[in-house]
Every structure is written in structure tokens, then in C-alpha cells.
Design an enzyme around this catalytic site. Structure first.
Site, PDB file in Angstrom:
ATOM      1  CG  ASP A  58       3.055  38.480 -26.864  1.00 23.11           C
ATOM      2  OD1 ASP A  58       1.865  38.586 -26.391  1.00 23.11           O
ATOM      3  OD2 ASP A  58       3.532  37.542 -26.955  1.00 23.11           O
ATOM      4  CB  THR A 103       3.704  35.050 -23.090  1.00 21.25           C
ATOM      5  OG1 THR A 103       2.538  34.867 -22.323  1.00 21.25           O
ATOM      6  CG2 THR A 103       4.753  33.834 -22.912  1.00 21.25           C
ATOM      7  CG  ASP A 132       7.564  35.211 -28.042  1.00 19.79           C
ATOM      8  OD1 ASP A 132       6.194  35.297 -27.969  1.00 19.79           O
ATOM      9  OD2 ASP A 132       8.088  34.485 -27.059  1.00 19.79           O
TER      10      ASP A 132
END
Length: 790
Positions: free
Chosen positions: A296, A298, A527
């Protein structure tokens, strides 16, 4: 009106009544269970029985192999306790901490501190830690896919039930705990999932297969040895028993499982020092086999924090009041809203009449303020016509790697069924994300290791592609709204492109499945709550410690310090475990093969003596001989090699490679040792001294061959590996050279002819082991290297 939490007295009463959330411990094996599991093993039982038999003969020196029982148990217990302590300490740091509302104050608490009837506040990304009833809700949506398999989020109203193990994807609210501890819905699932999972690894399953194969060999070979040594040799019960035990002890691969457990446990401790929580031990091994990492953007490639870089308005001079109000009225602001709140921290005090929380699927959020208008903020390419000038401007800014949000006014309340309706663009909010300083080096490492990296993000595809390109990750970028749904076409597309933007949570999971369908071993890093489904279904899920509690709960590995750069160390630790266990397995299994073969050859000779009336054949070794043979050809070197650095790539086919190596080496050494013994054996009329000389000759041949197996296993050479082989060889030179050790260990190399012949046969066996190593490399397609190179 907000629901009132419990008082301290009510909490204390519930704890006293046993109504606390006594969740199962993270590590399923208690200290008592660890001790029992390491002491009461099948191998310890076999060695224990043989030890009692030897001690019954009165020969204490021959019982030295009993030290293996103590060593196996003690080392295993110590290492597993160290790993358990490390895991438990890290698990406390990384566990989800629900926000509990009580009369004494509201704040995060450990799951074990929650009691029945507690009021727990929840928001996006929060995990439901106990079963409960919703008391308050604001657009609350809960994902129960981890429990039911149903991927669609469920809207929750006051009075609805929420179950532990689910997590919030949108909105906020509070619920009262109705079932805690082992009564909660997911408690049994959590207890089962957190058990000691070492046995489920590919490495351990391979070793289990090998041990099954060995068992099939041990039974007939053992029975044959027992019969021939006790009933055909006429050497007296004491001598026969000692020779029988001398044949049986080396057949048992006593340290193989131990060394595997130690390697895993040490890996857990080493990674724990880097703030890496390994929730399932096989994850260390699994990540070493990964060939695709889905990252991912971000929070993984970029830091979580953002700052407002620019505000581009479309005719409206001042948007400060709108942005300040939107940020102030967001109960659970994400990183983007936090950056806006920092820049616009003086809300005008408008009253919200309706709100719509941000969802990964819709890519926008909003609030209605009555006469002050209906305002939405979200992805420009979702809220705008893609062909409009404003959309092109947003794309141009995003191409620089910046995050762009559109602030717009809507023609209807944001909670309307057809919201957002017609959106009038008001401003572009430009946010800046800092690329992690270690991201570039980490991606370079994966590229060098031929591990493919796919960037999968919910952000604008052009922005994601720009960030990936700045990190040296070049490749085609695709907007996930153009992803095909047909599995084969999806797999082709995911293979072709490198960077993906505007990916929905369900698409992330589908992309992981597509890669797995092509035979890839996939690791997923993330996250956020939008990463949970993909993290759960990936071969290895890696969550950031600062991420949502839901993402941490389903991941096998949690990077508690949020450092993406820790992943190469996890990969390296997995390679160390796999590579070193393969080396150690070669040593132990070679010993088992030549021991079984030697027992069979001696047993067959014993049977022929019974049938044809020829001289019976005592087994060449007493227990002390096989004990000292194992000291420096296997025991100590195996321990050192199992913990040594190893950066070799992990390969599949563990069982095939180990058996391909151990079988020819074991056959060569077994036949060589038997030949040496036959040539030195003086028959039934031999004296005790002559029998000892024959046993010594056989041992010399065995040691030369076994040391060369160690020399081969230790490759590619470094200075310390050469030192290890040299010291092992010199140890035997000392044992044979000193009169004290010769007497203690029942050795007699004084027969020059027998000793010379034994050395010659040993060197011939070593040469054949060397040849088989090169041939094996050619057959397996693995290049052979004598010396280590970077």
C-alpha cells in the site's frame, strides 16, 4: 444523550465476579506445556530406554549419549521460553486497545481490562473486542467478513448486535459489552488462531515427511540388529547389548527437530529486537519464499503524516470556514482531515444537520450545515466529470505525487440516498506526503532479490504512479476502475501492471487471489481498514504498528515501529532459517542413512552366519564410539550452522534436495565403513584388542567420510566455515593422539595396516561424496560454489 459508563466500584465488582474479559493468552503454550513438550518427546523416550539398558551393563562411559537427552530438552526449553517472552512483550505493545467510557474517564484500555456492561467507543478501523449491543451510532458500518465470509459491510443501528472479531469500516458509535472473555463469539477462533503454529510450516511438514521415511527404515533395521546382536554373536549379553545400542543410537536423528525449533525461536528473538512482532512463527519462513510484495502507498511507501501544501479555489475566495467545520465535525479524522484541521483550526461554529463518513468504496465524506450548505470532500476523479477542466487540473497536480482532494458543494443533503448528487467544485485541497527515507533502499533490495513489488493504493492512480516512479519502481500504472472482473483477465492485468490506483478493498483481495492463482507467493503490506481483507488472504500479511487494530489483528507480521525497511531483515531471517535447517538436515539424515545401512549389512552378515555356520559379526561400534563420532561431525557444527548468517535464496523442494544429498552420502559412508570393518575383523577367535582395532578402523573410515560431508554442507566457504571444519577435524586428531582419550573412548589405532587401509577407504568415500555433490548440483540445476561471493 450519551450512555453513561460504569463506575470504578461497578468495575471492581464485575472483576471479583469473574465477569472480566479474560481473553485467551496470545501464546497457547504455557511454561509448563513448553517444558513438558521438550522433555516428553519420542526421541527422548527412545534414548532414555537405551540409556537404561546401557547403564544396566555397568558401562558408564557408554552412557554418555544420555547427555543428549538433557541437552535437547534444556536448549529447546530455553530458546522457546525466550521466544515466548519476546512475543508476549511485543504482543502487549501491538494489541488493540479499545476506548472504554467510564464515569472516572474515557480512554484506551487493554482488552483484558474490559468488563461486562462496559461502554466501548468505536470508529473506522477499530476492532470489536467483545460482543455487545449498539447504544449510539452515526452512520456506523461494520465488516463481519472475518467471521461470516460476507464481504459487504453491515449498517448498524441502536439496539443491533455487534460481534467480536468484526471491525468498523465507516461511521462511529458506542456499544455496551454483553459477552466477554471466552463467552464472546470470536474468543474460540482467536484462541485457535493464536496457537503455537510451528508445525504448519512447509519446512516442518517436510521434516515430518522425512522422519516418517526414517521410521519405516528404523523398525526393520532395529529388529534385525537386536536379533543378530543378541542371538547370533555368542559374545555374552553385556557385549551384545552394548553393540546393539551402538547400532540403534545413531539411527535416531535426535537433534533435527531441536535445531529446527531453535532456528525459528532465535529468529523470533532477533526480529523482536527490531520491533517486529511475528504473530505466527511460520511467517518468518513464508516471507522468505515470497516472490511478490503488494505494498500500500500510504503508510508503507509514504509516511502517515501529511501537511496542507496548497489550496486552489474556483472563484470562491475563502473556503477556510468550510474546511475548518468539516475537520472539526469529523469524530475520527483520517490523515487527510488531520492535516486540514492543523491548517484550519478555527471553525465558525456551524451546526451539522447531516453527515456522511468517508468510505474506501465511495472515496468521499461530507456534512450538511442547513443554510450554510451541503459540503463534500473526496477524490476529484470520483466527484467530478473526468473530462472537465477541473478534473484535468487535479490530475496534473496529482502527477507530481501529491494527494489532491476536491472540496465541493452538493445540491442535496449528504445523507440522501442518491448523495452526493450534483457537485459544484469549489476548491482543490493539495496535500503533501513525505516518502519514507528507507523506501527506496527497500525497493532496491527486493529488485535485487527478484521479488516483484506491486503498489496497490486507494489514491489517484497518477499520484500513486508518480510516487512509485520517484522511488525507482518503474512500470505501467492502471486505474483500478478499469480492472476486469473475470479471474483470468484480472490475473493477466495484475501481472502486466506495476502500480494501481483507486483500488477498492474487495479489489485488493481479488488482486491477491489473482496473483496466487498464477503460482505466486504473495505478501501484502498495509495499515488501514481497507487493507484488512487482502492482508487476511495473502500468504503473508504485514501490518504497520500504527495502523488500524483490525489490520494488526489479521496480519502474521506487525512492524511495530512502522519501518518498511524492516521487511528485508524479515526476509533475511527466513532465508537464514530455511537455508540453515537444510544444511543441518543433511548432516543428521546422512548419519541416519549410514547408521541404518551399517546395521542392515551387519545384520545380514549375522543371518548368513546363522544359516551357513560362518563367523558371526559383532556390530563395529559401542555407544561411546557413535557418541564421539556425532560430537564434531554433527552436534557442535550443526548448532553453529543453524544459527549462522545465511543469505542464500529460499528454494522449494526441501525434501527432494535433502534426500538427494543425504542418501548418496549416507550410502557411501555406510558401505565404506562396513568394508573397512570387514577387512580389519579377525573373526570369532579375535581377542578384545583385535576387536577394538577393527572397531577403531571402522570409526576412522566413518569419521573421514562424515567430516567431508560436513565440509560439503558448510559451502560456500567463508573464513569461519573453514575454521569450523578444521577445528572439527583437529578435535578427532587430538582424541586419537592422546593416550588418555584413546583409553577412555576404547580406541586402538596401533594396527598400522588396518589404520592405513581405513584411512584410504575413508578418503575414497570422501572423494565419492565430493563427486556426488557436484552431480547433485547438475541434476537439480543448482550452480555449485566453493567460495562465498557478494
Amino acid at each position: 444523550m450519551s450512555a453513561v459508563g460504569l463506575s470504578d466500584a461497578e468495575v471492581a465488582q464485575r472483576v471479583a465476579d469473574g465477569k472480566a474479559n479474560d481473553v485467551p493468552a496470545r501464546a497457547a503454550r504455557s511454561v509448563k506445556e513448553i517444558v513438558r513438550a521438550n522433555v516428553l518427546t519420542r526421541i527422548n523416550a527412545i534414548l532414555g530406554v537405551l540409556l537404561v539398558i546401557v547403564l544396566s551393563t555397568g558401562s558408564l562411559i557408554n552412557g554418555l549419549f544420555g547427555i543428549l537427552i538433557v541437552a535437547n530438552s534444556a536448549i529447546g526449553i530455553i530458546q522457546e521460553l525466550r521466544a515466548k517472552r519476546t512475543l508476549d512483550e511485543l504482543a502487549i505493545v501491538g494489541q488493540a486497545k479499545p476506548v472504554v467510557r467510564r464515569q472516572s474517564g474515557t480512554g484506551p484500555r487493554a482488552p483484558g481490562e474490559v468488563v461486562l456492561d462496559d461502554v466501548i467507543e468505536i470508529g473506522p478501523g477499530d476492532q470489536i473486542v467483545v460482543d455487545g449491543e449498539v447504544l449510539e451510532e452515526s452512520n456506523l458500518e461494520v465488516d463481519e467478513s472475518l467471521l461470516t465470509g460476507e464481504a459487504d459491510p453491515m449498517a448498524k443501528d441502536a439496539g443491533d448486535e455487534v460481534k467480536s472479531g468484526s471491525f468498523v469500516v465507516a461511521g462511529s458509535g458506542a456499544y455496551r459489552a454483553t459477552k466477554v472473555g471466552r463467552e464472546a463469539y470470536a474468543a474460540k477462533l482467536a484462541e485457535e488462531a493464536s496457537k503455537f503454529t510451528l508445525v504448519k510450516s512447509e519446512l516442518r511438514s517436510g521434516i515430518d515427511k522425512i522422519l516418517q521415511f526414517i521410521t519405516y527404515l528404523l523398525v526393520p533395521a532395529g529388529l534385525l540388529t537386536i536379533y543378530t546382536q543378541l542371538f547370533t554373536t555368542d559374545a555374552g549379553w553385556r557385549e551384545s547389548v552394548l553393540r546393539m545400542v551402538g547400532a540403534l543410537v545413531p539411527m535416531v536423528p535426535e537433534g533435527l527437530v531441536l535445531m529446527t525449533s531453535i532456528a525459528f525461536a532465535v529468529g523470533v528473538v532477533r526480529l523482536g529486537r527490531r520491533q517486529c512482532l511475528v504473530q505466527e512463527l511460520p511467517a518468518i519462513e513464508g516471507l522468505a519464499r515470497v516472490d511478490v510484495v503488494c505494498a500500500d502507498k500510504t503508510g508503507t511507501l509514504t509516511e502517515n503524516g501529511m501537511r496542507l501544501a496548497d489550496l486552489r479555489t474556483f472563484g470562491q475566495d475563502d473556503c477556510a470556514d468550510v474546511l475548518a467545520s468539516l475537520a472539526a465535525d469529523d469524530d475520527r479524522p483520517n490523515a487527510s482531515m488531520q492535516a486540514i484541521a492543523e491548517a484550519y483550526d478555527q471553525p465558525p461554529g456551524w451546526t451539522a444537520t447531516a453527515s456522511a463518513p468517508f468510505k474506501s468504496a465511495t472515496k468521499w465524506s461530507g456534512t450538511s450545515y442547513g443554510d450554510h450548505g451541503n459540503w463534500v470532500i473526496g477524490a476529484p476523479d470520483v466527484l467530478l466529470d473526468p473530462s472537465s477542466p477541473d478534473a484535468h487540473e487535479a490530475e496534473r497536480i496529482g502527477a507530481r505525487g501529491l494527494r489532491v482532494l476536491l472540496l465541493g458543494s452538493s445540491d442535496r443533503p449528504v445523507d440522501a440516498p442518491d448523495a452526493p448528487g450534483v457537485v459544484t467544485p469549489v476548491a482543490l485541497v493539495v496535500l503533501e506526503q513525505r516518502v519514507r527515507p528507507d523506501a527506496h533502499d527497500t525497493l532496491d533490495y527486493f529488485a535485487a532479490q527478484r521479488v516483484t513489488v506491486k503498489v496497490i493504493s486507494g489514491d489517484n492512480a497518477v499520484s500513486v504512479g508518480a510516487v512509485a516512479d520517484s522511488l525507482g519502481l518503474h512500470g505501467e500504472t492502471l486505474d483500478a476502475r478499469r480492472l476486469p472482473e473475470e479471474p483470468e483477465a484480472l490475473a493477466d492485468t495484475v501481472d502486466e501492471y506495476t502500480t494501481f490506483g483507486r483500488v477498492r478493498p474487495d479489489q485488493k483481495r481479488a488482486m491477491v487471489h489473482a496473483l496466487q492463482s498464477r503460482g505466486h507467493t504473495v505478501a501484502m503490506t498495509g495499515d488501514g481498514v481497507n487493507d484488512v481483507l487482502a492482508l487476511k488472504d495473502a500468504d503473508i500479511g504485514v501490518a504497520m504498528g500504527s495502523g488500524s487494530s483490525a489490520s494488526r489483528a489479521v496480519a502474521q507480521i506487525v512492524l511495530l515501529d512502522d519501518k518498511f525497511a524492516t521487511l528485508p531483515y524479515v526476509v533475511g531471517e527466513g532465508r537464514r532459517v530455511i537455508g540453515n535447517i537444510e544444511r543441518v538436515s543433511n548432516l543428521f539424515l546422512t548419519k541416519t542413512v549410514y547408521s541404518v545401512l551399517l546395521a542392515v549389512l551387519v545384520g545380514m552378515a549375522g543371518l548368513s552366519a546363522k544359516v551357513f555356520g560362518t563367523d558371526p559379526l559383532l556390530f563395529p561400534f559401542q555407544p561411546i564410539h557413535v557418541t564421539i563420532a556425532a560430537w564434531f561431525t554433527i552436534g557442535i557444527p550443526a548448532f553453529v550452522l543453524s544459527l549462522a548468517p545465511n543469505r542464500e535464496r529460499a528454494h522449494t523442494g526441501f525434501v527432494r534436495r535433502v534426500m538427494t544429498s543425504a542418501l548418496p552420502s549416507g550410502l557411501v559412508i555406510g558401505i565404506g565403513t562396513f568394508t573397512s570393518y570387514l577387512l580389519a575383523y579377525e573373526g570369532r577367535a579375535s581377542t578384545v584388542a583385535e576387536q577394538t582395532q577393527a572397531s577403531t578402523a571402522a570409526l576412522i573410515t566413518l569419521l573421514v567420510g562424515a567430516l567431508w560431508v560436513l565440509a560439503v554442507v558448510a559451502r560456500p566457504y567463508e573464513w569461519w566455515r573453514i575454521g569450523l571444519v578444521t577445528v572439527s577435524a583437529l578435535a578427532y586428531v587430538v582424541i586419537f593422539a592422546l593416550p588418555l582419550t584413546r583409553k577412555a573412548f576404547m580406541l586402538d589405532p596401533s594396527n598400522v595396516a588396518a589404520t592405513t587401509t581405513a584411512l584410504s577407504i575413508g578418503l575414497a568415500a570422501a572423494a565419492l561424496v565430493e563427486i556426488s555433490w557436484w552431480v547433485q548440483g547438475r541434476l537439480l540445476g543448482e550452480p555449485r560454489r566453493l567460495w562465498r561471493s557478494d
